[in-house]
Scaffold this motif. Sequence first.
Motif, PDB file in Angstrom:
ATOM      1  N   VAL A 212      -6.458   7.070  22.929  1.00 50.03           N
ATOM      2  CA  VAL A 212      -7.335   7.251  21.768  1.00 50.03           C
ATOM      3  C   VAL A 212      -6.518   7.154  20.478  1.00 50.03           C
ATOM      4  N   ARG A 213      -5.298   7.720  20.505  1.00 49.20           N
ATOM      5  CA  ARG A 213      -4.446   7.643  19.310  1.00 49.20           C
ATOM      6  C   ARG A 213      -4.165   6.187  18.944  1.00 49.20           C
ATOM      7  N   LYS A 214      -3.909   5.344  19.926  1.00 46.70           N
ATOM      8  CA  LYS A 214      -3.615   3.943  19.656  1.00 46.70           C
ATOM      9  C   LYS A 214      -4.820   3.243  19.030  1.00 46.70           C
ATOM     10  N   GLN A 215      -5.998   3.561  19.538  1.00 50.64           N
ATOM     11  CA  GLN A 215      -7.217   2.965  18.982  1.00 50.64           C
ATOM     12  C   GLN A 215      -7.434   3.419  17.544  1.00 50.64           C
ATOM     13  N   LEU A 216      -7.170   4.720  17.300  1.00 49.66           N
ATOM     14  CA  LEU A 216      -7.301   5.234  15.933  1.00 49.66           C
ATOM     15  C   LEU A 216      -6.269   4.580  15.006  1.00 49.66           C
ATOM     16  N   GLU A 217      -5.061   4.371  15.525  1.00 47.60           N
ATOM     17  CA  GLU A 217      -4.016   3.733  14.722  1.00 47.60           C
ATOM     18  C   GLU A 217      -4.463   2.347  14.246  1.00 47.60           C
ATOM     19  N   GLU A 218      -5.120   1.581  15.115  1.00 50.27           N
ATOM     20  CA  GLU A 218      -5.575   0.247  14.742  1.00 50.27           C
ATOM     21  C   GLU A 218      -6.619   0.317  13.631  1.00 50.27           C
ATOM     22  N   GLN A 219      -7.538   1.291  13.725  1.00 49.83           N
ATOM     23  CA  GLN A 219      -8.561   1.441  12.681  1.00 49.83           C
ATOM     24  C   GLN A 219      -7.927   1.834  11.342  1.00 49.83           C
ATOM     25  N   VAL A 220      -7.070   2.840  11.415  1.00 49.94           N
ATOM     26  CA  VAL A 220      -6.457   3.347  10.180  1.00 49.94           C
ATOM     27  C   VAL A 220      -5.521   2.308   9.576  1.00 49.94           C
ATOM     28  N   SER A 221      -4.758   1.607  10.426  1.00 49.02           N
ATOM     29  CA  SER A 221      -3.801   0.624   9.904  1.00 49.02           C
ATOM     30  C   SER A 221      -4.521  -0.512   9.189  1.00 49.02           C
ATOM     31  N   ASP A 222      -5.638  -0.975   9.736  1.00 46.78           N
ATOM     32  CA  ASP A 222      -6.400  -2.033   9.072  1.00 46.78           C
ATOM     33  C   ASP A 222      -6.796  -1.595   7.663  1.00 46.78           C
ATOM     34  N   TYR A 223      -7.267  -0.356   7.561  1.00 43.81           N
ATOM     35  CA  TYR A 223      -7.702   0.160   6.253  1.00 43.81           C
ATOM     36  C   TYR A 223      -6.513   0.323   5.296  1.00 43.81           C
ATOM     37  N   LEU A 224      -5.446   0.979   5.780  1.00 43.69           N
ATOM     38  CA  LEU A 224      -4.322   1.285   4.899  1.00 43.69           C
ATOM     39  C   LEU A 224      -3.546   0.030   4.503  1.00 43.69           C
ATOM     40  N   ILE A 225      -3.403  -0.897   5.431  1.00 43.40           N
ATOM     41  CA  ILE A 225      -2.694  -2.141   5.090  1.00 43.40           C
ATOM     42  C   ILE A 225      -3.464  -2.902   4.014  1.00 43.40           C
ATOM     43  N   ALA A 226      -4.775  -2.911   4.131  1.00 47.99           N
ATOM     44  CA  ALA A 226      -5.590  -3.580   3.107  1.00 47.99           C
ATOM     45  C   ALA A 226      -5.428  -2.890   1.759  1.00 47.99           C
ATOM     46  N   ARG A 227      -5.460  -1.524   1.771  1.00 47.02           N
ATOM     47  CA  ARG A 227      -5.280  -0.792   0.502  1.00 47.02           C
ATOM     48  C   ARG A 227      -3.895  -1.046  -0.072  1.00 47.02           C
ATOM     49  N   TRP A 228      -2.893  -1.060   0.810  1.00 45.13           N
ATOM     50  CA  TRP A 228      -1.510  -1.298   0.367  1.00 45.13           C
ATOM     51  C   TRP A 228      -1.384  -2.677  -0.276  1.00 45.13           C
ATOM     52  N   GLN A 229      -1.969  -3.674   0.350  1.00 46.73           N
ATOM     53  CA  GLN A 229      -1.908  -5.039  -0.200  1.00 46.73           C
ATOM     54  C   GLN A 229      -2.540  -5.068  -1.589  1.00 46.73           C
ATOM     55  N   GLU A 230      -3.686  -4.397  -1.743  1.00 43.65           N
ATOM     56  CA  GLU A 230      -4.358  -4.346  -3.044  1.00 43.65           C
ATOM     57  C   GLU A 230      -3.476  -3.650  -4.077  1.00 43.65           C
ATOM     58  N   LEU A 231      -2.859  -2.534  -3.667  1.00 44.57           N
ATOM     59  CA  LEU A 231      -2.023  -1.770  -4.600  1.00 44.57           C
ATOM     60  C   LEU A 231      -0.823  -2.596  -5.059  1.00 44.57           C
ATOM     61  N   ILE A 232      -0.140  -3.247  -4.117  1.00 44.77           N
ATOM     62  CA  ILE A 232       1.053  -4.039  -4.477  1.00 44.77           C
ATOM     63  C   ILE A 232       0.654  -5.245  -5.324  1.00 44.77           C
ATOM     64  N   SER A 233      -0.461  -5.866  -4.997  1.00 41.80           N
ATOM     65  CA  SER A 233      -0.924  -7.019  -5.791  1.00 41.80           C
ATOM     66  C   SER A 233      -1.237  -6.586  -7.221  1.00 41.80           C
ATOM     67  N   GLN A 234      -1.893  -5.440  -7.356  1.00 40.30           N
ATOM     68  CA  GLN A 234      -2.198  -4.940  -8.701  1.00 40.30           C
ATOM     69  C   GLN A 234      -0.912  -4.573  -9.439  1.00 40.30           C
ATOM     70  N   MET A 235       0.012  -3.965  -8.709  1.00 42.66           N
ATOM     71  CA  MET A 235       1.307  -3.632  -9.305  1.00 42.66           C
ATOM     72  C   MET A 235       2.005  -4.890  -9.798  1.00 42.66           C
ATOM     73  N   GLU A 236       1.970  -5.946  -8.990  1.00 43.22           N
ATOM     74  CA  GLU A 236       2.599  -7.206  -9.378  1.00 43.22           C
ATOM     75  C   GLU A 236       1.968  -7.763 -10.649  1.00 43.22           C
ATOM     76  N   GLN A 237       0.646  -7.741 -10.720  1.00 42.98           N
ATOM     77  CA  GLN A 237      -0.044  -8.244 -11.915  1.00 42.98           C
ATOM     78  C   GLN A 237       0.342  -7.438 -13.151  1.00 42.98           C
ATOM     79  N   ASP A 238       0.355  -6.101 -13.012  1.00 44.30           N
ATOM     80  CA  ASP A 238       0.674  -5.230 -14.156  1.00 44.30           C
ATOM     81  C   ASP A 238       2.116  -5.433 -14.615  1.00 44.30           C
ATOM     82  N   LEU A 239       3.040  -5.519 -13.650  1.00 43.36           N
ATOM     83  CA  LEU A 239       4.444  -5.715 -14.007  1.00 43.36           C
ATOM     84  C   LEU A 239       4.674  -7.094 -14.609  1.00 43.36           C
ATOM     85  N   MET A 240       3.975  -8.098 -14.080  1.00 40.22           N
ATOM     86  CA  MET A 240       4.112  -9.444 -14.629  1.00 40.22           C
ATOM     87  C   MET A 240       3.692  -9.456 -16.093  1.00 40.22           C
ATOM     88  N   LYS A 241       2.570  -8.806 -16.365  1.00 44.43           N
ATOM     89  CA  LYS A 241       2.070  -8.744 -17.739  1.00 44.43           C
ATOM     90  C   LYS A 241       3.064  -7.999 -18.635  1.00 44.43           C
TER      91      LYS A 241
END
Length: 945
Positions: A857-886
């Motif tokens: 069950v932990r492994k299944q939960l890890e897949e759900q949570v990782s999909d969500y957190l990786i997506a949030r992380w990608q958004e955060l880093i992309s926004q950080m890149e845009q802000d720093l570039m500016k």
Amino acid sequence: MNKLVKEAHSSILQETLVEGINFTVQSSIQEEQKYFDEAIEELEEKIDDIELPNDSYEVVQNRYDLLIHERDSIEQEYMYIVEQTAKNAQLVPFEIREKAEVLLESYQPKFKVGLFRNVKKINDERHQRLLDFYATLKEKVESSLEWKLRDKVTEFLSSYLAVNLTDAVFEQNFKPEDFLSLMEDGATVNGEYLLVYTDQVAASVKKLYRQYYKNKWQEVQNNVLNPIEEKIKENKLYVARYQRFNEIQIEIKKYKNKFIDYKNELEAINNRESIGNEQAISLIDKKLEERKVDRMIDVSAIIVNNNIEKKEIVNKKEEASTTSLLSYKQTLMDANKAQQLIEPITSLDSIRQEIGQKKERLTDRHFTIALFGAFSAGKSSFANALIGEKILPVSPNPTTAAINKISPVRTGYRHKEVLVIFKQEQELLADINDITEKDFQFLNDAYSWIKKTKLAKLDIPDQHRSFLAALYQGYSEMKESIGLSYVVGFEDFQRYIRDETIACFVKEMELFYDCPLTKNHITLVDTPGADSVNARHTDLAFSYIKDADAILFVTYFNHPFSKPDQQFLERLGSVKDAFELDKMFFMINAIDLAKNEQEETMVVDYVRSELQRFDIKDPQIFPVSSKQAVEHKDEHTGLPQFEENFYRFVKEELAQMSMRSIYIDLARANSLVSSWLSMINSDQQEKERLIEKNKQNKLEIETKIEQRKNKIYFDMVAQKLTKQSFYAKQRFMIQFTDLWKDHIHPGAIQSSGKNGKKQLENALDKLFKTISVRSKHEYEAIVIRIEQSWNQAMQTMKTDMDRQLKEIDTVFSLSQYEDIQFMPPEIDLQEIHADQSLVSKWTQTYKDTKSFFADNVRKQLEEQVSDYLIARWQELISQMEQDLMKFYQSQWHDYEQKVWDNYLVEVDNYYRQVIDGIADQEKNKDQLENIHHYLEEVLADKKIG
């Protein structure tokens, strides 16, 4: 009687003959010695005409051989880098093959979209799949091949010339349709053909990159090899000079040996008892005749190379090695002498003042040295060993520990006085809220809560519990000091560190102390340990990592790196290679505990391998015993070895830019003096021509600066930011599983039912907070790297401009570019979290620990949570890149213009001084020649660009 007369006559004749022969022999020897002396003197004059380098023949010959080898191997090494990088690039992993399979299936004859064959829908679907395949392949090629090749080739070529590779090779050379041509008509899509097709794709891409970089080599080959060819030519000349020198030395030795042999032979004959007989006289005549023949030979013809031209005297010295450092002591001596020489020349006052200011900054520069390490590592005893006295007591608690500074005595503060700065109310509230996970707005409310709370029952670390207890106990006495700062004596300094009821209210203490360390203008900052969990401490850690002149990290002999140590070392490793100088020193304390040298070596090797695991390459490691060093600082303690390296780094390496700036100013002064002397030594017509030439030079240089192309240099910064952002995203995806295991484990979740769900929610919440902290650390590392890249781009731009300006005026030079220190970008980093509804959804399947951990069950939960957190992380880093570039783009626009505006002022001042100052310099001709001669000598071996 006749017999006696005859015997006497014979005796006199014999004596006369002997004396005559002796005289003849000695005269001949003297004459021969004079002849040989003249011949040798002539040869020695030829030797004097040969100017040899400072290095020995063996060194010159070895350098020449190495240069030949380097020239022959550069292209080979370049091609090897390209070939190996392309060969090792994995371009078609599973996700690419999946996209390729979907694409290939769409081009099968029976492919259709929906129930019926609609040509438009089929073509649209094929086109979309082709675009998907192209986009995925492009991203993979860029990360696995294009960026790596660009970095490796740039790093390789940067040793030889300034290079900026910006081409998007894949995008410029491949279109989506190109990959259709690699498909085999009529092929059936199966596993075997899929591998064939993807191998063709990879081979096609790699072939293009190989050809691209082969063409790039053809473009830069001459620029890369020409400097080496020049060095080869120069060293070949030195080798030839040494060979001629040795040949002449051999001839000199031959002459000396011939004279000795000649002298010995004549003297041997002369000493014979039968000196008066005809045979002896015949031998002497024969030797004398031989020398007459010898004298008829031209001495110069004996030399193998008799056409040695007298060497043209050149003032150019061999270029200093790129690894050699400017000397602190010599720089001050050169600057002082130059100031004295140019003082009478009023037109050089501005440069003299600049040299004086830079010399003052060099001698008065203060250095901040940050000391890090776990609390049990012996940081305080190491600091005491550096200071030479036991003045720092051991801090009892990592949470209450303040920042302790040991600073040089300065105006307003006496030896052993201490400036104490207490925390503001908001800082204390932040400490309390971090520990309790509450949101207190007022300190009295927090105090009341602590008063009625049973601290022993709180599920918090022991040091946090100690902090709350100390704050409660000391609040009544210390509340009036909150937010204040004042000076205390040395005794109070010791008490403020030891007494937790006071220490928890202290933000920072600065002890002013006169000792060998501080006499070197050093402030030692003893930071809270790496295992401090105070958020403010971690922020301060970043500040010191970024801005400190040097970082000292102390670990203990038999202690493995703790989790906080590892997290801190990861931060160091993420930025170590971004700094121009290696400013990190690692101490293994208590090395005296090692049983023998073998055990000491084993521990040092272990620490080195551990540091390298955190990307800390080539660490500077020093085994020390600070406990023994406090008592007696000898070689066995290891401290003298550290101090020798450390003080050389502080005095010499850290000061390189300041010293270099002084020599550049000396070069600017020399170029002015050279221009004046050229005009002074010219007739009126030539002076007028030179004045017009300088006016033209000024105009051309100003035009060149005003028409500069700066975009390509900021593109270097932008590329760096894009690449760092990509790596940040990749790192998180790779490291997520480890983060998950660190937080979601049986130790954190031990109950069943509702209590177990609550424990799981708490563990997830801590995971979110850890990831938010990690995002901040990624941001900090990226900022450090981009600021370094920003200044490197400006420096490259200035260097390239210098090269262009030299083509206009060979003696003109711009002043040293000094790195710009930025204020931190004001970027709002959003914390990563999940809505309660989503968390509830994730935890609703939780029943008990057995099913959760054992039934996957932990492994299944890890897949759900990782999909969500990786997506949030990608958004955060992309926004950080845009802000720093500016942010950095705006900084580039502002600072780049200011830098070149200042350089334009320099250009104007320089040529105004050259042209206007000529009338004033006629009377200073002798002094100007002295200045020029001195500066030429000083600058001859300084590689200042």
